[in-house]
Design an enzyme around this catalytic site. Structure first.
Site, PDB file in Angstrom:
ATOM      1  N   ARG A 117      -6.327  10.422  24.770  1.00  0.00           N
ATOM      2  CA  ARG A 117      -5.125  11.156  25.086  1.00  0.00           C
ATOM      3  C   ARG A 117      -3.863  10.163  25.344  1.00  0.00           C
ATOM      4  O   ARG A 117      -3.872   9.030  25.787  1.00  0.00           O
ATOM      5  CB  ARG A 117      -5.192  12.321  26.056  1.00  0.00           C
ATOM      6  CG  ARG A 117      -6.399  13.033  25.804  1.00  0.00           C
ATOM      7  CD  ARG A 117      -6.776  13.947  27.193  1.00  0.00           C
ATOM      8  NE  ARG A 117      -7.806  14.888  26.808  1.00  0.00           N
ATOM      9  CZ  ARG A 117      -9.091  14.689  27.231  1.00  0.00           C
ATOM     10  NH1 ARG A 117      -9.423  13.548  27.720  1.00  0.00           N
ATOM     11  NH2 ARG A 117     -10.097  15.729  26.861  1.00  0.00           N
ATOM     12  N   LYS A 141      -9.375  13.630  31.731  1.00  0.00           N
ATOM     13  CA  LYS A 141      -9.112  14.827  32.639  1.00  0.00           C
ATOM     14  C   LYS A 141     -10.250  15.049  33.827  1.00  0.00           C
ATOM     15  O   LYS A 141     -11.309  14.826  33.622  1.00  0.00           O
ATOM     16  CB  LYS A 141      -9.389  16.183  31.780  1.00  0.00           C
ATOM     17  CG  LYS A 141      -7.977  16.318  30.746  1.00  0.00           C
ATOM     18  CD  LYS A 141      -8.243  17.416  29.842  1.00  0.00           C
ATOM     19  CE  LYS A 141      -6.770  17.660  29.269  1.00  0.00           C
ATOM     20  NZ  LYS A 141      -6.698  19.132  28.376  1.00  0.00           N
ATOM     21  N   HIS A 161      -0.886  13.217  20.046  1.00  0.00           N
ATOM     22  CA  HIS A 161      -2.099  13.978  19.802  1.00  0.00           C
ATOM     23  C   HIS A 161      -2.575  14.274  18.452  1.00  0.00           C
ATOM     24  O   HIS A 161      -3.530  14.563  18.060  1.00  0.00           O
ATOM     25  CB  HIS A 161      -2.100  15.479  20.394  1.00  0.00           C
ATOM     26  CG  HIS A 161      -2.989  16.030  21.061  1.00  0.00           C
ATOM     27  ND1 HIS A 161      -3.380  15.261  22.425  1.00  0.00           N
ATOM     28  CD2 HIS A 161      -3.673  17.083  21.006  1.00  0.00           C
ATOM     29  CE1 HIS A 161      -4.565  16.139  22.803  1.00  0.00           C
ATOM     30  NE2 HIS A 161      -4.747  17.273  21.967  1.00  0.00           N
ATOM     31  N   ARG A 198      -4.761  11.686  17.725  1.00  0.00           N
ATOM     32  CA  ARG A 198      -6.088  12.318  18.200  1.00  0.00           C
ATOM     33  C   ARG A 198      -6.825  12.981  17.436  1.00  0.00           C
ATOM     34  O   ARG A 198      -8.058  12.838  17.096  1.00  0.00           O
ATOM     35  CB  ARG A 198      -5.962  12.889  19.598  1.00  0.00           C
ATOM     36  CG  ARG A 198      -7.131  13.256  20.357  1.00  0.00           C
ATOM     37  CD  ARG A 198      -6.698  13.770  21.741  1.00  0.00           C
ATOM     38  NE  ARG A 198      -7.770  14.397  22.516  1.00  0.00           N
ATOM     39  CZ  ARG A 198      -8.946  13.915  23.013  1.00  0.00           C
ATOM     40  NH1 ARG A 198      -9.249  12.738  23.196  1.00  0.00           N
ATOM     41  NH2 ARG A 198      -9.641  14.916  23.705  1.00  0.00           N
ATOM     42  N   HIS A 203     -14.486  15.511  25.699  1.00  0.00           N
ATOM     43  CA  HIS A 203     -14.154  16.936  25.508  1.00  0.00           C
ATOM     44  C   HIS A 203     -15.299  17.628  26.665  1.00  0.00           C
ATOM     45  O   HIS A 203     -16.578  17.232  26.702  1.00  0.00           O
ATOM     46  CB  HIS A 203     -14.630  17.730  24.415  1.00  0.00           C
ATOM     47  CG  HIS A 203     -13.290  17.646  23.229  1.00  0.00           C
ATOM     48  ND1 HIS A 203     -13.465  17.868  21.820  1.00  0.00           N
ATOM     49  CD2 HIS A 203     -11.903  17.578  23.748  1.00  0.00           C
ATOM     50  CE1 HIS A 203     -12.150  17.984  21.774  1.00  0.00           C
ATOM     51  NE2 HIS A 203     -11.402  17.770  22.494  1.00  0.00           N
ATOM     52  N   TYR A 251     -12.295  20.827  14.632  1.00  0.00           N
ATOM     53  CA  TYR A 251     -12.056  19.811  13.681  1.00  0.00           C
ATOM     54  C   TYR A 251     -13.048  19.798  12.688  1.00  0.00           C
ATOM     55  O   TYR A 251     -12.689  19.299  11.594  1.00  0.00           O
ATOM     56  CB  TYR A 251     -12.349  18.408  14.442  1.00  0.00           C
ATOM     57  CG  TYR A 251     -11.389  17.801  15.500  1.00  0.00           C
ATOM     58  CD1 TYR A 251      -9.747  17.972  15.267  1.00  0.00           C
ATOM     59  CD2 TYR A 251     -11.819  17.958  16.557  1.00  0.00           C
ATOM     60  CE1 TYR A 251      -9.063  17.659  16.379  1.00  0.00           C
ATOM     61  CE2 TYR A 251     -10.918  17.759  17.851  1.00  0.00           C
ATOM     62  CZ  TYR A 251      -9.541  17.772  17.626  1.00  0.00           C
ATOM     63  OH  TYR A 251      -8.708  17.180  18.560  1.00  0.00           O
TER      64      TYR A 251
END
Length: 291
Positions: A145, A169, A237, A240, A263, A272
């Site tokens: 990210r 995150k 992004h 990504r 994730h 995806y």
């Protein structure tokens, strides 16, 4: 209570500063609506009908359903916090239904275009060119990210093991491998950077030797992707998305891609796979005798 909630999600739930700011903005807008429409400053006294009327107002203001649902997620988290604190006995969000969103497929750059970026596009001489190229290689080569890129420390780059340590995150660490080509770029970049600037904690720096910042990276990616693609969206992004799409298209295991992307849930990675399915359909149409 709002300040207590923001401290809770920052320090106990370990939400990122960006997410905390977004939640704060959502609650300010919600509080303003209750004050102007129902003449109350008590968010804990709001009913499901009040929340529904806020949704209607947001829709009338042409706010996207995706943004509305994000605001409702803020309210869900907030009212769960109030229940936990004993301020509420009934959660008003239980009777609120989120508007349906159309499934938005992630934008990505074609493999040939990405190859063109690294083989045909002319990068500036010296430090600037090395840095720009390495930023693009890192975003596309690791799928990290934007916040992870600008937060990357010099000590996070392990040349011997050929891997990067990334703080994602909710302060979750993960390790991402990188290629021989990227290792060569890192060595060259570090050598030139250290010759120009004093040692710094952050890995990537600007032309003035200061730590890279999000807007700088946005402009950099926008400029270079504009040379190779006509995609309307050309952000970090997108690289990504491109990383994940190309990995899956070339047969990577979806759980491995999930770990590389950081994730929390597999459903976030599954978005995806549509590109892989489309590629399979194309192969099927071309190869199957009954197609």
């Amino acid at each position: 209570m709002i300040q207590g909630f923001l401290q809770y999600i920052r320090y106990e739930k370990r939400f990122s500063p960006h997410t905390v700011q977004a939640y704060s903005t959502d609650l300010e807008q919600y509080a303003l609506f209750l004050r102007s429409t129902y003449e109350t400053d008590d968010l804990s006294a709001a009913t499901h009908s009040m929340i529904r009327s806020w949704i209607v107002q947001l829709m009338e203001q042409k706010i996207t359903t995706r943004s509305i649902n994000r605001k409702l997620t803020t309210l869900k988290t907030y009212y769960k916090f109030l229940l936990r604190q004993g301020t509420l006995r009934v959660n008003p969000m239980l009777r609120v239904q989120a508007p349906k969103t159309s499934k938005r497929l992630p934008a990505f750059v074609d493999e040939r275009k990405m190859d063109q970026l690294f083989t045909e596009v002319a990068f500036p001489e010296g430090f600037t060119g090395l840095r720009d190229r390495l930023v693009l290689e890192t975003l596309y080569g690791t799928g990290m990210r934007l916040a992870e890129l600008v937060g990357l420390k010099d000590s996070d780059v392990d040349l011997h093991a050929m891997q990067l340590k990334v703080l994602g995150k909710r302060n979750k660490e993960r390790v991402i491998p990188f290629t021989d080509k990227m290792r060569e770029l890192i060595v060259a970049y570090r050598q030139v950077r250290n010759g120009h600037f004093a040692s710094r904690e952050k890995f990537f720096v600007t032309d003035q030797g200061k730590s890279l910042y999000p807007k700088f990276v946005y402009r950099l990616v926008l400029r270079y992707l504009g040379v190779i693609t006509t995609l309307e969206k050309r952000s970090p992004h997108v690289l990504r998305h491109t990383f994940a799409t190309h990995m899956l298209n070339r047969g990577a295991d979806i759980n491995s891609v999930k770990e590389l992307l950081g994730h929390a849930n597999l459903s976030a990675t599954q978005v995806y796979t549509h590109n892989t399915i489309e590629k399979l359909k194309k192969v099927y149409q071309q190869a199957h005798p009954r197609a």
